[in-house]
Scaffold this active site. Structure first.
Site, PDB file in Angstrom:
ATOM      1  N   ALA A  96       0.970  -1.193  -0.116  1.00  0.00           N
ATOM      2  CA  ALA A  96      -0.159  -0.033   0.114  1.00  0.00           C
ATOM      3  C   ALA A  96       1.004   1.199  -0.083  1.00  0.00           C
ATOM      4  CB  ALA A  96      -0.917  -0.048   1.194  1.00  0.00           C
ATOM      5  N   GLU A  97       0.377   2.215  -0.832  1.00  0.00           N
ATOM      6  CA  GLU A  97       1.397   3.362  -0.761  1.00  0.00           C
ATOM      7  C   GLU A  97       1.589   4.098   0.384  1.00  0.00           C
ATOM      8  OE1 GLU A  97      -1.238   2.367  -2.429  1.00  0.00           O
ATOM      9  OE2 GLU A  97      -1.336   3.154  -4.769  1.00  0.00           O
ATOM     10  N   ASN A  98       0.939   4.025   1.346  1.00  0.00           N
ATOM     11  CA  ASN A  98       1.292   4.681   2.799  1.00  0.00           C
ATOM     12  C   ASN A  98       2.270   3.800   3.511  1.00  0.00           C
ATOM     13  OD1 ASN A  98      -0.466   2.473   3.116  1.00  0.00           O
ATOM     14  ND2 ASN A  98      -1.630   3.620   4.971  1.00  0.00           N
ATOM     15  N   GLY A  99       2.870   2.955   2.831  1.00  0.00           N
ATOM     16  CA  GLY A  99       4.022   2.417   3.506  1.00  0.00           C
ATOM     17  C   GLY A  99       3.884   0.858   4.367  1.00  0.00           C
ATOM     18  N   SER A 133       8.574   3.744   0.510  1.00  0.00           N
ATOM     19  CA  SER A 133       7.520   3.151  -0.349  1.00  0.00           C
ATOM     20  C   SER A 133       7.301   3.140  -1.683  1.00  0.00           C
ATOM     21  CB  SER A 133       6.249   3.503   0.551  1.00  0.00           C
ATOM     22  OG  SER A 133       5.087   2.979  -0.354  1.00  0.00           O
TER      23      SER A 133
END
Lengths: 231, 219
Positions: free
Chosen positions: B48-51, B90
């Site tokens: 997920a992009e948020n890490g 990320s």
């Protein structure tokens, strides 16, 4: 060595017209208490750098809605109809970047670099037509300038009095890069320990980057679970 | 087909594009349904992009962690082997070519593999988020979408009219009636859904379809 101070002392470092970097991706990592303090202080004409504007009437959104933000530098406002509406009516200026490019602009600023070269968006006219480009090693690339803030507002799970920070889970997001990229770095923290109590292996942001630590006495309900995101 | 059943049909076919050990990113919409069609013994890692790397499913009610969400804000669980990183790392995974396969929705996708999915000028412009980097840099990009829009216009077109997310970035298109592969020569029709005739796929597609020598398969 003690960087712990009151919310008022820390926020006294924020001036009208400042570029303020704010950690957080959604609720995790957003320094809601510092943002509420800013709102109360009424410091205006701010340029805010944040992944998104939080959801309607939360965090950054409250500052934008109160007219304290002149410009937002961000990646996506999809979960905030209020700020999208204000943007569409010209009430707040918004500059969008691809999310990882925003992170790298901040990282470059923090690392003492002046910019970066990227091919992201190079073949999509909407982005490339508005950007400075240059030929480098046989290809045309977009030039992005580094970003440095006057102030960074962060949220961490734990800190010591030197300002070593530890973040929780997906609350890391933009906090570690922003910690490196502002003249004054203020972290609100959920737990404070004495110097020496944090395992050096577990420190995410070394204390050298942090100027002020504000201990949260309680977590307001904004830090909690959002009902509408529960199954 | 009801909306639910054709979304599930698309998601079930898309799940076949994931194999053991892959690092995978799911966009919003239909992509979020894919994971449940994978057998539990297949170990893969959702980015997920948020890490978050190694997301499991959505969190059962009552077990939510306020510090653990996906990029859309939903509370999620972790799988064994998961890790957290900051936004810079990320996206280093994305731009550095470490996403094995990404699944995105589409507003329009062309036979050459151009993708438009982030902006309708004047109507919908929430910002690019991470889509451009995922589209451009995932090693394999699978578009999962309804074959036609709500007004029955083809979403698979000769040329995209909307601003692009990425050019020639799509490797495979999966809809409720067809599986197609953009190639330099044009759009290759690999598979047709059970019960659908070739003529229907042709009529509902906005660009010419090429057929493989052995003819399209079924799914």
């Amino acid at each position: 060595m003690n960087k712990v101070c009151s919310l008022e002392q820390a926020l006294g470092r924020v001036n009208p017209g400042d570029m303020v970097m704010v950690g957080g991706f959604g609720v995790p990592g957003t320094p809601f208490t510092l943002l509420d303090g800013l709102l109360k202080g009424g410091v205006n004409e701010l340029t805010v750098v944040k992944n998104e504007a939080n959801e309607d009437h939360m965090g950054i959104s409250k500052l934008v809605e109160a007219g304290l933000v002149r410009k937002m530098i961000t990646t996506h406002l999809g979960l905030n109809k209020t700020v999208i509406g204000m943007m569409n009516r010209g009430e707040v200026e918004v500059e969008f970047y691809p999310q990882g490019i925003l992170a790298e602009k901040i990282r470059a600023g923090g690392a003492g670099l002046f910019g970066l070269l990227t091919d992201i968006g190079m073949d999509t006219e909407l982005l490339s037509s508005t950007k400075q480009t240059m030929w480098f090693e046989g290809r045309e690339l977009i030039v992005e300038s580094a970003l440095k803030g006057d102030v960074a507002l962060l949220h961490a799970a734990k800190a010591d009095r030197f300002g070593n920070l530890v973040y929780a889970k997906s609350a890391k997001n933009f906090n570690p890069v922003m910690a490196t990229a502002a003249t004054t770095v203020i972290a609100e923290v959920e737990e404070l320990v004495e110097i020496g109590e944090l395992d050096p292996e577990h420190v995410h942001t070394p204390g050298a980057f942090v100027d002020h630590v504000v201990l949260l006495e309680e977590l307001s309900k904004e830090y909690g679970i959002l009902e509408h995101h529960i199954i | 087909m009801s909306t639910t059943s054709y979304k599930e049909k698309i998601a079930a076919r898309a799940a076949q594009e994931i194999s053991e050990g892959k690092v995978v990113n799911f966009g919003i919409g239909i992509p979020t349904l894919i994971a449940k069609f994978l057998p539990p013994e297949v170990q893969f890692f959702v980015h997920a992009e948020n890490g978050v790397l190694g997301m499991g499913g959505r969190c059962p009610r009552g077990r939510e962690d306020r510090n653990l969400i996906d990029a859309g804000g939903a509370y999620v669980e972790l799988v064994p082997g998961a890790s957290f990183s900051d936004s810079s790392v990320s996206f280093a995974m994305i731009r550095g070519g470490r996403l094995d396969v990404a699944f995105l929705g589409a507003l329009e996708v062309s036979g050459k593999g151009d993708l438009a999915n982030w902006i309708i000028p004047g109507k919908y412009a929430p910002g690019i988020g991470g889509a451009m980097e995922v589209a451009q840099k995932a090693r394999r990009l699978v578009v999962v979408t309804n074959h036609n829009d709500r007004a029955d216009n083809p979403k698979i077109v000769e040329e995209c009219t909307l601003p692009l997310t990425g050019k020639a970035c799509v490797d495979l298109i999966i809809t409720e009636i067809a599986v197609m592969q953009p190639t330099r020569r044009g759009l290759l029709l690999l598979e047709i859904a059970e019960g659908v005739e070739l003529e229907e796929v042709r009529q509902r597609t906005g660009t010419e379809l090429l057929l493989p020598p052995e003819g399209p398969g079924r799914f």
